[in-house]
Design a protein around this motif. Structure first.
Motif, short mmCIF file in Angstrom:
data_model
loop_
_atom_site.label_atom_id
_atom_site.label_comp_id
_atom_site.label_asym_id
_atom_site.label_seq_id
_atom_site.Cartn_x
_atom_site.Cartn_y
_atom_site.Cartn_z
N LYS A 63 37.11 43.53 30.59
CA LYS A 63 36.52 44.66 31.06
C LYS A 63 37.03 44.83 32.69
O LYS A 63 37.28 45.98 33.08
CB LYS A 63 35.34 44.51 31.13
CG LYS A 63 34.22 44.64 29.96
CD LYS A 63 32.81 44.71 30.03
CE LYS A 63 32.47 43.45 30.71
NZ LYS A 63 30.75 43.59 30.51
N HIS A 64 37.46 43.56 33.24
CA HIS A 64 37.81 43.66 34.64
C HIS A 64 39.22 43.99 34.52
O HIS A 64 39.89 44.65 35.40
CB HIS A 64 37.66 42.15 35.37
CG HIS A 64 36.23 42.11 35.61
ND1 HIS A 64 35.46 42.75 36.21
CD2 HIS A 64 35.35 41.02 34.83
CE1 HIS A 64 33.99 42.44 36.16
NE2 HIS A 64 34.24 41.24 35.37
N ARG A 87 37.77 38.88 37.71
CA ARG A 87 36.89 39.86 38.51
C ARG A 87 37.15 40.16 39.96
O ARG A 87 37.36 41.23 40.38
CB ARG A 87 35.42 39.40 38.22
CG ARG A 87 34.47 40.51 38.88
CD ARG A 87 33.01 40.19 38.64
NE ARG A 87 32.68 38.91 39.37
CZ ARG A 87 31.38 38.26 39.12
NH1 ARG A 87 30.72 38.65 38.40
NH2 ARG A 87 31.41 37.21 39.89
N SER A 137 34.62 39.95 28.33
CA SER A 137 34.24 40.11 29.71
C SER A 137 35.36 40.11 30.74
O SER A 137 35.30 40.83 31.74
CB SER A 137 33.33 38.99 29.83
OG SER A 137 33.84 37.82 29.74
N VAL A 195 37.02 34.33 33.97
CA VAL A 195 36.60 35.71 34.25
C VAL A 195 36.03 35.99 35.64
O VAL A 195 36.44 36.88 36.12
CB VAL A 195 35.26 35.91 33.28
CG1 VAL A 195 34.60 37.20 33.42
CG2 VAL A 195 35.80 35.67 32.00
#
Length: 227
Positions: free
Chosen positions: A137-138, A165, A134, A161
């Protein structure tokens, strides 16, 4: 657009300045490395975008990945990301890839194809479980050296996370990564090292004799090495 075409002659060696994938799309460079994945290296699938059978297999793996049918672990996440990137390359567009994978959303495929495009040095930490998918992904949303700046800050300062983000969004809005990291109390470049006692004593001695800091001595030595 499909993921950019990497260097065809990549031998797995990654230069410090590289901030994108250099090995062929779909090649399990990290997933097939037993030093990273242990016995599971034998499970690695090579998705070849130029092989129709391999492209079909990528579509099946992608569909199962999107449906949550694969075990929830880091290596299956990397396999799913590889399937996304290889399918897009094989069929030529995100829209066609979505159709081939049973109607998986374009945004899902684009997100994970970007993860597959991260440099090998970052993907290795994902495979080891040290960077959550996760968070990856950022990191993949950010271009250039900033993606490495955020990745290493995550590892060295235990960023969450949610923090990654937010930092990725600020960098994409034009804020330098260094300034964005300072806003959460992280000074880019701060790193805690453990050295053998003999090396530590010599480093301290040399820094003192040169009227500088241990960090400056290390930085100079590493600059000479990488040059």
């Amino acid at each position: 657009m499909p993921p950019t075409d990497p260097a065809a002659d990549d031998d797995g060696d990654e230069r410090v300045a590289s901030t994108d994938r250099r090995s062929r799309v779909g090649e399990p460079v990290v997933r097939a490395d037993p030093e990273v994945t242990g016995e599971r290296a034998d499970e690695a699938i090579d998705f070849d975008p130029d092989d129709p059978e391999s492209v079909a297999r990528a579509a099946d793996v992608l569909e199962a990945f999107a449906a949550g049918e694969s075990p929830d672990d880091y290596l299956d996440m990397l396999r799913g990301a590889a399937a996304c990137a290889a399918l897009v390359r094989g069929v030529g567009s995100y829209r066609e890839a979505a159709e081939r994978a049973g109607g998986v959303s374009v945004s899902f495929i684009r997100t994970w194809a970007r993860v597959h495009d991260l440099p090998q040095s970052v993907r290795r930490h994902v495979a080891r479980g040290e960077i959550a998918p996760s968070a990856a992904k950022h990191l993949a949303r950010v271009d250039g050296a900033a993606r490495l700046d955020l990745a290493w800050a995550l590892l060295d300062h235990d960023l969450t996370v949610r923090e990654i983000r937010a930092l990725a969004s600020r960098v994409n809005d034009g804020e330098p990564a260094r300034e964005a990291l300072r806003s959460v109390g992280v000074e880019l470049g701060d790193l805690e090292l453990s050295l053998p006692p003999e090396t530590y004593r010599e480093l301290r001695r040399e820094a003192s004799m040169r009227n500088t800091t241990p960090g400056e001595v290390v930085a100079e030595a590493l600059a000479e090495r990488y040059d």
